[in-house]
Write a protein that holds these residues in place. Structure first.
Motif, PDB file in Angstrom:
ATOM      1  N   SER A  17      11.851  64.709  27.719  1.00 46.13           N
ATOM      2  CA  SER A  17      11.112  66.270  27.329  1.00 46.13           C
ATOM      3  C   SER A  17      11.181  66.746  29.012  1.00 46.13           C
ATOM      4  N   CYS A  18      11.678  68.208  29.118  1.00 48.78           N
ATOM      5  CA  CYS A  18      11.105  68.523  30.658  1.00 48.78           C
ATOM      6  C   CYS A  18       9.462  69.215  30.659  1.00 48.78           C
ATOM      7  N   ALA A  50      18.047  62.496  29.476  1.00 52.25           N
ATOM      8  CA  ALA A  50      16.788  62.364  30.533  1.00 52.25           C
ATOM      9  C   ALA A  50      15.640  62.889  29.034  1.00 52.25           C
ATOM     10  N   GLY A  62      21.584  67.782  29.518  1.00 52.85           N
ATOM     11  CA  GLY A  62      20.821  66.376  30.257  1.00 52.85           C
ATOM     12  C   GLY A  62      20.750  65.660  29.306  1.00 52.85           C
ATOM     13  N   GLN A  85       8.101  61.316  33.502  1.00 59.48           N
ATOM     14  CA  GLN A  85       9.864  61.237  33.427  1.00 59.48           C
ATOM     15  C   GLN A  85      10.785  60.288  33.993  1.00 59.48           C
ATOM     16  N   GLU A 122      22.009  70.467  25.109  1.00 62.51           N
ATOM     17  CA  GLU A 122      21.226  70.127  25.825  1.00 62.51           C
ATOM     18  C   GLU A 122      21.202  70.618  27.738  1.00 62.51           C
ATOM     19  N   GLU A 162      12.224  72.333  33.711  1.00 55.34           N
ATOM     20  CA  GLU A 162      12.188  72.905  32.583  1.00 55.34           C
ATOM     21  C   GLU A 162      12.702  74.666  33.572  1.00 55.34           C
ATOM     22  N   SER A 218      19.372  72.904  38.412  1.00 56.71           N
ATOM     23  CA  SER A 218      18.485  72.359  37.858  1.00 56.71           C
ATOM     24  C   SER A 218      17.754  73.612  39.225  1.00 56.71           C
ATOM     25  N   GLN A 257      19.274  66.831  36.304  1.00 56.08           N
ATOM     26  CA  GLN A 257      21.042  66.544  35.676  1.00 56.08           C
ATOM     27  C   GLN A 257      20.959  67.585  34.527  1.00 56.08           C
ATOM     28  N   SER A 258      19.116  68.358  33.908  1.00 53.42           N
ATOM     29  CA  SER A 258      19.937  69.822  33.086  1.00 53.42           C
ATOM     30  C   SER A 258      19.985  70.333  33.449  1.00 53.42           C
ATOM     31  N   SER A 308      15.043  66.236  33.269  1.00 54.09           N
ATOM     32  CA  SER A 308      14.711  67.424  33.233  1.00 54.09           C
ATOM     33  C   SER A 308      13.726  68.043  34.349  1.00 54.09           C
TER      34      SER A 308
END
Ligand code: SF4
Length: 292
Positions: A53-54, A51, A48, A61, A45, A24, A88, A84-85, A22
């Motif tokens: 934590s971003c 995944a 995500g 990660q 999410e 931010e 991107s 993925q989240s 992920s």
């Protein structure tokens, strides 16, 4: 069609698994640029759920994801760092470059995959993607979901299909491998419309396809409509009949990366058959054994 397993074997010489990451970032459908609350099916999410934590560094990660996967995969597996989240590429180009380069430098990562929207690919982002793809194989995943603009507007996609067509053209000019996501079972679509989206993506020049059924997830607008009996989900047989017809439309050179999605149990409301992954995998292996 080619299966993803065969494609990876040809390209990398072994199996490849995805390590989900992920960043931010958010999404123009959430921050008010094009909407708030996201697409009607999108969970909090932003896809995500698998995944870390971003806020963790990308390397950490990837290490976490590989640790989780390593129990289940062969020792000679290669990894794709999967951004993925949310969206991107909905970020500053320098931030994206830094994160992609960090992932590319990980000793176990052999490729990158970046999930985004076609309307979030300005020139500076395209430059970053092109430069990084010269160093490491890069897949760019676009969430088309449907080629029907009316259906897309009904779930709040926030861009017209022509934007997808233009994005695929721009990415192909940069020699970037494009994977298109399509959802089967969106409210307002019959089977012919779903198959039209497959034909559309192939005609636009996508290199790969990912199919998924519509999931109803907790906290989404579709949850409210589903609970009110206003929308329905596909049964397993119905869904895979559509997949079967879709595969017949896919030319030899297009890679099928996914026959169905990997919904997260913690947010899944329906369809519940998708929660029994072992049963779904067995079904796919039986039904599509001549293709896989
Ligand atoms: S564009 Fe993607 S991340 Fe954004 S709301 Fe829609 S599905 Fe979720």
């Amino acid at each position: 069609m080619i299966t993803a397993a065969a494609h990876y074997r040809d390209r990398f010489g072994h199996k490849m698994y995805k390590a989900a990451i992920s960043l931010e970032v958010t999404c123009p459908n959430r921050d008010g640029t094009k909407g708030t609350g996201g697409c009607a099916f999108c969970s909090a999410e932003g896809s995500g759920e698998f995944a870390s934590s971003c806020r963790l560094p990308v390397t950490e990660q990837i290490d976490d994801a590989i640790r989780r996967l390593s129990q289940k995969v062969p020792a000679d597996t290669g990894y794709i760092a999967y951004f993925q989240s949310f969206t991107s590429t909905y970020c500053d180009a320098d931030y994206l470059r830094e994160k992609l380069e960090e992932a590319a430098a990980h000793p176990k990562v052999e490729a990158l995959s970046v999930a985004t929207r076609p309307d979030c690919l300005p020139d500076d982002i395209l430059n970053v993607l092109a430069q990084v793809s010269e160093r490491i194989p890069l897949y760019l995943e676009l969430g088309l979901q449907t080629c029907d603009d009316e259906v897309a507007a009904s779930f709040g996609r926030g861009y017209e299909t022509r934007v997808y067509d233009e994005a695929v053209k721009a990415l192909k000019e940069l020699d970037i491998n494009v994977i298109t996501h399509i959802i089967f079972g969106l409210p307002g679509e019959d089977k012919d419309m779903m198959l039209r989206s497959v034909k559309h993506a192939v005609k636009a020049g996508t290199d790969g396809l990912k199919f998924t059924c519509l999931y109803i997830n907790k906290g989404t607008r579709y949850e409210q409509l589903y609970n009110a009996g206003k929308i329905a989900v596909l049964e397993q047989l119905e869904y895979f009949d559509i997949v079967s017809d879709a595969l017949a439309l896919v030319p030899e050179n297009v890679v099928i990366h996914r026959l169905t999605g990997d919904g997260a149990k913690k947010v899944l409301i329906a369809p519940l058959w998708t929660a029994n992954k072992r049963q779904v995998v067995n079904y796919i292996n039986r039904r599509f054994k001549d293709l896989l």
